[in-house]
Design a protein around this motif. Structure first.
Motif, mmCIF file in Angstrom:
data_model
loop_
_atom_site.group_PDB
_atom_site.id
_atom_site.type_symbol
_atom_site.label_atom_id
_atom_site.label_comp_id
_atom_site.label_asym_id
_atom_site.label_seq_id
_atom_site.Cartn_x
_atom_site.Cartn_y
_atom_site.Cartn_z
ATOM 1 N N ASN A 89 9.420 -4.242 -2.488
ATOM 2 C CA ASN A 89 10.490 -4.220 -1.488
ATOM 3 C C ASN A 89 9.935 -4.115 -0.073
ATOM 4 N N ALA A 90 8.890 -3.321 0.087
ATOM 5 C CA ALA A 90 8.273 -3.178 1.405
ATOM 6 C C ALA A 90 7.753 -4.520 1.905
ATOM 7 N N LEU A 91 7.112 -5.274 1.010
ATOM 8 C CA LEU A 91 6.585 -6.578 1.399
ATOM 9 C C LEU A 91 7.711 -7.581 1.647
ATOM 10 N N GLN A 92 8.742 -7.545 0.825
ATOM 11 C CA GLN A 92 9.871 -8.453 1.019
ATOM 12 C C GLN A 92 10.553 -8.198 2.359
ATOM 13 N N ASN A 93 10.679 -6.922 2.739
ATOM 14 C CA ASN A 93 11.257 -6.600 4.046
ATOM 15 C C ASN A 93 10.368 -7.132 5.168
ATOM 16 N N ALA A 94 9.072 -6.916 5.016
ATOM 17 C CA ALA A 94 8.130 -7.412 6.024
ATOM 18 C C ALA A 94 8.190 -8.921 6.135
#
Length: 223
Positions: A89-94
């Motif tokens: 999720n952190a990467l998808q947000n980024a």
């Protein structure tokens, strides 16, 4: 291989080449009683290493810009799909910010005199994802007992809030520059869509920071 995921000791490489994973456990030393047990639990620490966008070729018109952005979006989705689920999720947000930054960088030669300024801001927004994504990863991997006894990770939340404040200033300037740009309606529309995505992601990040700062634990009153 644009994004790498690090932990600390064991090394493996994901099938799609998204990154290298090193695994290690660290132990906390603070707290007492039940809190001591919580902080002494082993936890895996993750760190995303996000490489900045590098464009070899700029878009020559609106149609080519659309194709480039679509291709880059597919690449980012592939990276995220092969990244450890705990920090996906952190990467998808980024990636929302990364795609927008890529779009503005690809379009810089189509924006007239403001193109270089737009590219500079896009680069700064792109660089911010390294900080915000790792703060989110830190929150996502916070252990159950740590959260129960000590609440949310206020340090990571503060980092995210600071990134949001800085990015909102950059986005405001970017909006003004885009309004001044000498370009086609097709390019304007494509970049306006990316501006909206940037603004929405900042709202999302701000909410993550607020929720984390408001997550209290049993011993939160001590700190």
């Amino acid at each position: 291989d644009r994004t790498r995921l690090y932990t600390s000791t064991t090394s493996t490489t994901t099938a799609a080449g998204v990154g290298t994973m090193n695994r290690a456990q660290t132990q906390g030393q603070a707290g007492s009683g039940a809190g001591q047990g919580a902080q002494n639990q082993e936890q895996t620490q993750y760190r995303l290493m996000i490489e900045p966008e590098h464009l070899q070729v700029m878009a020559r018109n609106g149609s080519e810009l659309g194709q480039m952005v679509q291709t880059r979006q597919q690449q980012l989705e592939q990276e995220a799909s092969t990244t450890a689920s705990v920090v996906r999720n952190a990467l998808q947000n980024a990636n929302q910010v990364r795609l927008a930054a890529y779009s503005f960088l690809a379009a810089q030669n189509l924006l007239g005199s403001v193109g270089p300024q737009v590219a500079q801001i896009a680069t700064r927004l792109d660089q911010s994802t390294q900080v915000s994504a790792n703060a989110q990863a830190q929150i996502a991997t916070r252990g159950f007992w740590m959260r129960l006894f000590f609440g949310g990770d206020t340090q990571a939340a503060g980092t995210i809030a600071q990134v949001v404040a800085q990015n909102r200033v950059q986005i405001e300037t970017l909006t003004q520059l885009l309004a001044q740009a000498s370009t086609t309606p097709q390019v304007q529309a494509a970049l306006q869509t990316q501006l909206q995505a940037l603004e929405q992601e900042q709202q999302h990040l701000a909410q993550i920071a607020t929720d984390e700062q408001g997550a209290w634990g049993i011993f939160s009153w001590r700190f």
